[in-house]
Design a protein around this motif. Structure first.
Motif, PDB file in Angstrom:
ATOM      1  N   ARG A 108       0.849  -1.195   0.000  1.00  0.00           N
ATOM      2  CA  ARG A 108       0.000   0.000   0.000  1.00  0.00           C
ATOM      3  C   ARG A 108       0.881   1.241   0.000  1.00  0.00           C
ATOM      4  NH1 ARG A 108      -4.284  -1.012   4.804  1.00  0.00           N
ATOM      5  NH2 ARG A 108      -5.220   0.850   3.876  1.00  0.00           N
ATOM      6  N   PRO A 109       1.573   1.512  -1.086  1.00  0.00           N
ATOM      7  CA  PRO A 109       2.510   2.643  -1.107  1.00  0.00           C
ATOM      8  C   PRO A 109       1.791   3.977  -0.956  1.00  0.00           C
ATOM      9  CG  PRO A 109       2.187   1.794  -3.322  1.00  0.00           C
ATOM     10  CD  PRO A 109       1.520   0.824  -2.401  1.00  0.00           C
ATOM     11  N   PRO A 110       2.284   4.852  -0.084  1.00  0.00           N
ATOM     12  CA  PRO A 110       1.663   6.176   0.055  1.00  0.00           C
ATOM     13  C   PRO A 110       1.892   7.015  -1.195  1.00  0.00           C
ATOM     14  CG  PRO A 110       3.687   6.059   1.331  1.00  0.00           C
ATOM     15  CD  PRO A 110       3.446   4.684   0.804  1.00  0.00           C
ATOM     16  N   ARG A 111       0.855   7.698  -1.646  1.00  0.00           N
ATOM     17  CA  ARG A 111       0.944   8.531  -2.852  1.00  0.00           C
ATOM     18  C   ARG A 111       0.657  10.000  -2.569  1.00  0.00           C
ATOM     19  NH1 ARG A 111       1.694   5.062  -7.554  1.00  0.00           N
ATOM     20  NH2 ARG A 111       1.577   2.965  -6.687  1.00  0.00           N
ATOM     21  N   SER A 112       0.289  10.306  -1.314  1.00  0.00           N
ATOM     22  CA  SER A 112      -0.089  11.679  -1.002  1.00  0.00           C
ATOM     23  C   SER A 112       0.139  11.943   0.481  1.00  0.00           C
ATOM     24  CB  SER A 112      -1.569  11.908  -1.332  1.00  0.00           C
ATOM     25  OG  SER A 112      -2.387  11.102  -0.498  1.00  0.00           O
ATOM     26  N   GLY A 113      -0.009  13.200   0.856  1.00  0.00           N
ATOM     27  CA  GLY A 113       0.098  13.551   2.264  1.00  0.00           C
ATOM     28  C   GLY A 113      -0.948  12.854   3.099  1.00  0.00           C
ATOM     29  N   ARG A 114      -2.140  12.670   2.527  1.00  0.00           N
ATOM     30  CA  ARG A 114      -3.205  11.972   3.247  1.00  0.00           C
ATOM     31  C   ARG A 114      -2.809  10.527   3.543  1.00  0.00           C
ATOM     32  NH1 ARG A 114      -7.829  12.501   6.378  1.00  0.00           N
ATOM     33  NH2 ARG A 114      -8.950  10.520   6.288  1.00  0.00           N
ATOM     34  N   ASP A 115      -2.161   9.872   2.578  1.00  0.00           N
ATOM     35  CA  ASP A 115      -1.709   8.502   2.799  1.00  0.00           C
ATOM     36  C   ASP A 115      -0.666   8.441   3.906  1.00  0.00           C
ATOM     37  OD1 ASP A 115      -3.372   7.662   0.788  1.00  0.00           O
ATOM     38  OD2 ASP A 115      -1.804   7.568  -0.739  1.00  0.00           O
ATOM     39  N   LEU A 116       0.253   9.408   3.891  1.00  0.00           N
ATOM     40  CA  LEU A 116       1.264   9.449   4.945  1.00  0.00           C
ATOM     41  C   LEU A 116       0.607   9.651   6.309  1.00  0.00           C
ATOM     42  CD1 LEU A 116       4.068  11.662   3.340  1.00  0.00           C
ATOM     43  CD2 LEU A 116       4.155   9.199   3.762  1.00  0.00           C
ATOM     44  N   ALA A 117      -0.346  10.572   6.371  1.00  0.00           N
ATOM     45  CA  ALA A 117      -1.031  10.837   7.633  1.00  0.00           C
ATOM     46  C   ALA A 117      -1.768   9.595   8.124  1.00  0.00           C
ATOM     47  CB  ALA A 117      -2.002  12.000   7.466  1.00  0.00           C
ATOM     48  N   ALA A 118      -2.374   8.861   7.209  1.00  0.00           N
ATOM     49  CA  ALA A 118      -3.085   7.642   7.592  1.00  0.00           C
ATOM     50  C   ALA A 118      -2.111   6.611   8.167  1.00  0.00           C
ATOM     51  CB  ALA A 118      -3.825   7.068   6.392  1.00  0.00           C
ATOM     52  N   PHE A 119      -0.939   6.486   7.530  1.00  0.00           N
ATOM     53  CA  PHE A 119       0.070   5.556   8.024  1.00  0.00           C
ATOM     54  C   PHE A 119       0.532   5.961   9.421  1.00  0.00           C
ATOM     55  CE2 PHE A 119       4.506   4.537   8.772  1.00  0.00           C
ATOM     56  CZ  PHE A 119       4.557   3.176   8.511  1.00  0.00           C
ATOM     57  N   TRP A 120       0.893   7.231   9.570  1.00  0.00           N
ATOM     58  CA  TRP A 120       1.367   7.698  10.879  1.00  0.00           C
ATOM     59  C   TRP A 120       0.267   7.601  11.933  1.00  0.00           C
ATOM     60  CZ3 TRP A 120       3.613  12.370   7.878  1.00  0.00           C
ATOM     61  CH2 TRP A 120       4.863  12.026   7.345  1.00  0.00           C
ATOM     62  N   GLY A 121      -0.974   7.826  11.526  1.00  0.00           N
ATOM     63  CA  GLY A 121      -2.077   7.694  12.471  1.00  0.00           C
ATOM     64  C   GLY A 121      -2.183   6.276  13.006  1.00  0.00           C
TER      65      GLY A 121
END
Length: 737
Positions: A108-121
Motif C-alpha cells: 500500500r505505497p503512500p501517494r499523497s500527504g493523506r496517505d502518509l497521515a493515515a500511516f502515521w495515524g
C-alpha cells in the motif's frame, strides 16, 4: 538493481505492482501473508483490504521471533549472567520492524500527504497509548517514591522518551564520562522505541518518493525501486555504524544512523521475499535448515556476546542476518521444523504481548527495589516477571487492542495526531516543571551553603577533620541535602568546558579575575582535576587569580599514547596533551595545578610496565614546565567510593546514619602515577599536596564530612566540599608563587 524476479503485470493505482508472480499457490499465499501491519498479522487478498478494526491471523514465525527477541532482552536485564549478549534482542526487533513495515508499504505505497497521515495515524494508535501509560505510571512512581537525586535525570529522560528522541539523549550522555555513574533510569529502554519511531517517520516518505518516481518514469517495478533505495540507505548506515563503533562506541550504540541499516536489512528481506519464495517453493527441508540457522545465530549471539564487545558495528551482522534468515525462510509446518515450537501457544502468547512486556519489564526492574526498599533477588525476580506478564496482558487487552482500530482515535484522522501532540506536551510540561522545581530547590540551598562556606560554621566540611577534638568528623546533621549534592558540580559541566568524545578539539575557559595584573593559573587534567576548580575559585576571589582550565575526559596528562579503546581517541588524546602541555609552558602562567585519575593503560606496554612508563612521562611533563619557569602544584587524586554506585543516593537512603556510606581507606585510596613523579623530583618548583586526610581517617574514608556530602557521584568531589579545601591548597600554593 531490482529486488524482484520474474514477470510483473501492468497495474492500476490501487493494486500492488509486484504481487502477481508466476508462483505456485502455496508460495503465493506466503507472499500475500507477509503484507502485514506491525502486529505481525497477515493481510487478506489484495481484492479486499481489511479495515483497521478487523482482526487478522498472526504469522506464527514472526510472533515467535518477537517472543525470542523480548525473551532474551528480559533475561539479559533480570539475569545478565545467563545471557550476557541478550541485548541483541533489540536488533531482532529492528529487523522484524523493517520487514513488516516495508512489506506493508510495498503493498500500500503512500501517494499523497493523506496517505502518509493515515500511516502515521495507525502507528500512533498502535504504539502511543501503551507507551504513554507506562511513561505516566513511571513518572508518578518516581515523583512519589524515588530519591530526589534521580528526579531531574528521570524527568528529562521521560520528556525525551515521550518525544521519541531518547536515543539521542542517551547518546549525549554516553560521551559524558560522569554520566557513567548515573543511576539507571526506569525509561532508558525507550531508546530503541525512539529509533523505530524515527524510522516510521521517514521510511514511508522515502517509499512515497520512490513510488512517485517509479510512476512518473513509468518503470515496471516499484519493489525494485524501493530495493535500490533500501540498499543505498543501508550501506551508508552500516558504514557509519562500523566507523562510529570504532571511534565513539558509546554514541554508536544509540544514534539512529548507526541502527537504520538493521531495519534496512529487514526491509531488503521484504523486497526480496517473493523472489526467495519462488526459489524455496517445494523445498521444505531447505526452509527448515535456514530457519534453524537463523535461530542458532540469534541464540549464539545472545550467549556469546557481552557488553565488552564493540557494538553494533559489523558484529551486529550475526543477529541481524540471522533474523532475516528466519523471516525469508517462512518455515512451513513439519515435524522436523521449528514450527512445532514456534506455534506453541505460550510462545505465541509472549509474541502477542512482546510490546507491552518490553515496555513494562524495565521500569519494574528499576523501581521495585525502590518500592520495597531492598534489592530484588533470585526467586523474587521470577515473581516480578510473572507480574510483568500479567500487567502486559492487561495492557494488551485494554489499551493496545482498544486503541488500535478506528475507534476511538481513528476517525476523524486528526484525533490521532491531537492525542499524540497533547500527550507529548503534557509529559514535556510535567518534566519541565519537575526540573524547574529541583533547580529552584538547589538554588535556594546554594544561598544557605554560601554563607556556611564563608566561615560561619567552624566544623563545616573539611574543617571537621582539621579540629577533630571540637568537631564531629561526620557532623551532627546533614547540611547539604542529597538532591543538592547530586547537582553540586563544578562550573565547567554547566559551561560545557570539557574536551569529550574523540578529543578532536580543545576547549578552554577562564574563571576569576579580569584584572591585567591577575595571577595566572592553569588547571590541567581530566575530571579529577575539574573537581578542584571550586577550591581554586575560592582562592581566586580572595587573591585575584585568573584560572584557565585545560580539562579533558578520561585522558590524563602524559606525553605518551594512552590506550583508550579506539585509535582516533588514543591519537587525539596524545595530540591534546602535547598541545596543552606546550600552551602552558609557553603561556606565561604563574602557576600550573595538575591532577588526574590514571587507570587507562599506556599503549604498547605490558600492565607490569605501565606504572613505570607513566611515571617517567609525568616526570618529563613536570620538567618541561619547570624549565619554562612555571611552578607546578600536583594535587593527589582523591579517594573513590568503590562499593557505591552513587554517594548522594546512598546518603539519602541511609537517612540519619551519616556513617552508613563510609568505605575502607585501604580500598578507596588510589595510587596516582603523577604523585610518584612529583615525589621523585628534587625541583623546588614542583610540590605535591595530599589532602586524603581531609576525607579519610586512619582506616575509614567518609562520604559525609562535617555535614557535607563529599561526592556528587561516586568519585568526584562536590563543589561545596571542594570549596572547603581552599585554605589547604592556598597554604601550599603560596610557597610556589
Amino acid at each position: 538493481m531490482s529486488c524482484s524476479t520474474g514477470p510483473s503485470r501492468k497495474h492500476s493505482r490501487s493494486s500492488n505492482p509486484d504481487v502477481q508472480f508466476d508462483m505456485p499457490p502455496a508460495v503465493r499465499r506466503i507472499h500475500r501473508d507477509v503484507s502485514s501491519n506491525m502486529s505481525g498479522t497477515l493481510s487478506l487478498p489484495s481484492h479486499r483490504r481489511p479495515a483497521d478494526h478487523e482482526v487478522r491471523a498472526p504469522r506464527a514465525d514472526i510472533q515467535a521471533l518477537r517472543a525470542i527477541a523480548v525473551g532474551v532482552v528480559v533475561v539479559y536485564h533480570f539475569f545478565p549472567d545467563l545471557l550476557p549478549g541478550g541485548f541483541v534482542g533489540v536488533d531482532v526487533f529492528f529487523v522484524i520492524s523493517g520487514f513488516l513495515i516495508t512489506a506493508h508499504l510495498i503493498d500500500r505505497p503512500p501517494r499523497s500527504g493523506r496517505d502518509l497521515a493515515a500511516f502515521w495515524g495507525r502507528r500512533i494508535r498502535r504504539l502511543l497509548p501503551a507507551s504513554f501509560l507506562v511513561l505516566g505510571t513511571t513518572f508518578v512512581l518516581v515523583l512519589l517514591l524515588a530519591p530526589a537525586t534521580v528526579r531531574t535525570q528521570t524527568a528529562e529522560e521521560i520528556a525525551a522518551s515521550a518525544l521519541y528522541v531518547q536515543n539521542w539523549f542517551l547518546a549525549g550522555e554516553a560521551v559524558d564520562y560522569l554520566a557513567a555513574d548515573n543511576a539507571a533510569s526506569p525509561v532508558q529502554h525507550f531508546w530503541s522505541l525512539s529509533v523505530e519511531e524515527q524510522f516510521y517517520l521517514f521510511w514511508p516518505v522515502l517509499v512515497m518518493i520512490v513510488s512517485l518516481a517509479v510512476a512518473r518514469r513509468r518503470l515496471r517495478s516499484l519493489r525494485g525501486g524501493i530495493g535500490v533505495a533500501v540498499v543505498l540507505v543501508s550501506v551508508i548506515s552500516f558504514s557509519a555504524s562500523v566507523v562510529l563503533t570504532a571511534t565513539d562506541p558509546g554514541s554508536a550504540y544509540f544514534v539512529t544512523w548507526t541502527r537504520i541499516w538493521e531495519l534496512g536489512v529487514g526491509a531488503l528481506a521484504a523486497c526480496l521475499f517473493p523472489a526467495i519464495q519462488h526459489v524455496l517453493a517445494g523445498r521444505r527441508g531447505l526452509r527448515t535448515v535456514l530457519a534453524y540457522l537463523g535461530i542458532a545465530g540469534i541464540a549464539g549471539a545472545a550467549f556469546i556476546f557481552s557488553e565488552s564487545l564493540p557494538f553494533p558495528g559489523s558484529v551486529a551482522l550475526l543477529p541481524v542476518l540471522s533474523t532475516a534468515l528466519v523471516l525469508v525462510a517462512a518455515v512451513e509446518r513439519d515435524r522436523l521444523s521449528p514450527s512445532v515450537l514456534m506455534e506453541w501457544r505460550p510462545v505465541q502468547l509472549v509474541g502477542d504481548l512482546s510490546y507491552s512486556i518490553y515496555l513494562w519489564h524495565w521500569p519494574a526492574l528499576i523501581l521495585l527495589p525502590v518500592v520495597l526498599d531492598r534489592e530484588v533477588r533470585g526467586w523474587q525476580k521470577i515473581v516480578v516477571l510473572a507480574g510483568v506478564v500479567a500487567l502486559s496482558w492487561a495492557t494488551k487487552r485494554w489499551v493496545e487492542d482498544r486503541f488500535r482500530g478506528t475507534r476511538p482515535l481513528g476517525r476523524p484522522l486528526r484525533r490521532s495526531f491531537v492525542f499524540a501532540g497533547v500527550g507529548m506536551l503534557v509529559f514535556v510540561l510535567a518534566a519541565g516543571a519537575t526540573v524547574h522545581a529541583q533547580a529552584r530547590a538547589v538554588a535556594d540551598e546554594q544561598a544557605r551553603i554560601d554563607a556556611l562556606v564563608d566561615g560561619s560554621a567552624p566544623c563545616f566540611g573539611a574543617r571537621a577533620l582539621i579540629d577533630t577534638e571540637s568537631c564531629d568528623p561526620h557532623g551532627t546533621e546533614l547540611l547539604t541535602s542529597p538532591g543538592f549534592a547530586a547537582a553540586d558540580r563544578p562550573d565547567p559541566y554547566e559551561d560545557d568546558c570539557w574536551t569529550l568524545a574523540d578529543y578532536s578539539e580543545t576547549r578552554t575557559c577562564e574563571y576569576g579575575s579580569d584584572a591585567p595584573d591577575a595571577t595566572r593559573v592553569a588547571l590541567i587534567g581530566n575530571s579529577h582535576a575539574g573537581h578542584w576548580l571550586p577550591a581554586l575559585q575560592e582562592i581566586a576571589a580572595e587573591r585575584g587569580w585568573r584560572i584557565t582550565t585545560y580539562l579533558i575526559s578520561v585522558c590524563y596528562t602524559v606525553d605518551v599514547k594512552i590506550d583508550l579503546g579506539s585509535e582516533p581517541a588514543s591519537s587525539n588524546c596524545l595530540a591534546w596533551n602535547r598541545r596543552s602541555i606546550a600552551d602552558i609552558a609557553n603561556g606565561g602562567y604563574d602557576l600550573v595545578v595538575i591532577s588526574d585519575r590514571t587507570y587507562q593503560p599506556i599503549e604498547g606496554y605490558d600492565r607490569a610496565d605501565n606504572a613505570t612508563v607513566a611515571q617517567e612521562a609525568y616526570g618529563r611533563v613536570l620538567d618541561r614546565w619547570s624549565d619554562a619557569g612555571v611552578p607546578t602544584l600536583v594535587l593527589r587524586d582523591t579517594p573513590y567510593a568503590t562499593d557505591l554506585a552513587n554517594v548522594p543516593q546512598c546518603v539519602e537512603e541511609a537517612g540519619d546514619d551519616l556513617a552508613a556510606c563510609d568505605g575502607t581507606r585501604r580500598r578507596e585510596v588510589v595510587d596516582p602515577l603523577a604523585d610518584a613523579a612529583a615525589l621523585r623530583s628534587d625541583d623546588p618548583n614542583v610540590r605535591l599536596l595530599d589532602l586524603t586526610d581531609r576525607i579519610c581517617s586512619t582506616d575509614v574514608c567518609q562520604s559525609v564530612v562535617g555535614g557535607v556530602i563529599v561526592y556528587f557521584d561516586r568519585g568526584h568531589l562536590s563543589a561545596t566540599f571542594s570549596r572547603t579545601l581552599a585554605p589547604d591548597i592556598w597554604a601550599t600554593a603560596k610557597g610556589l608563587l
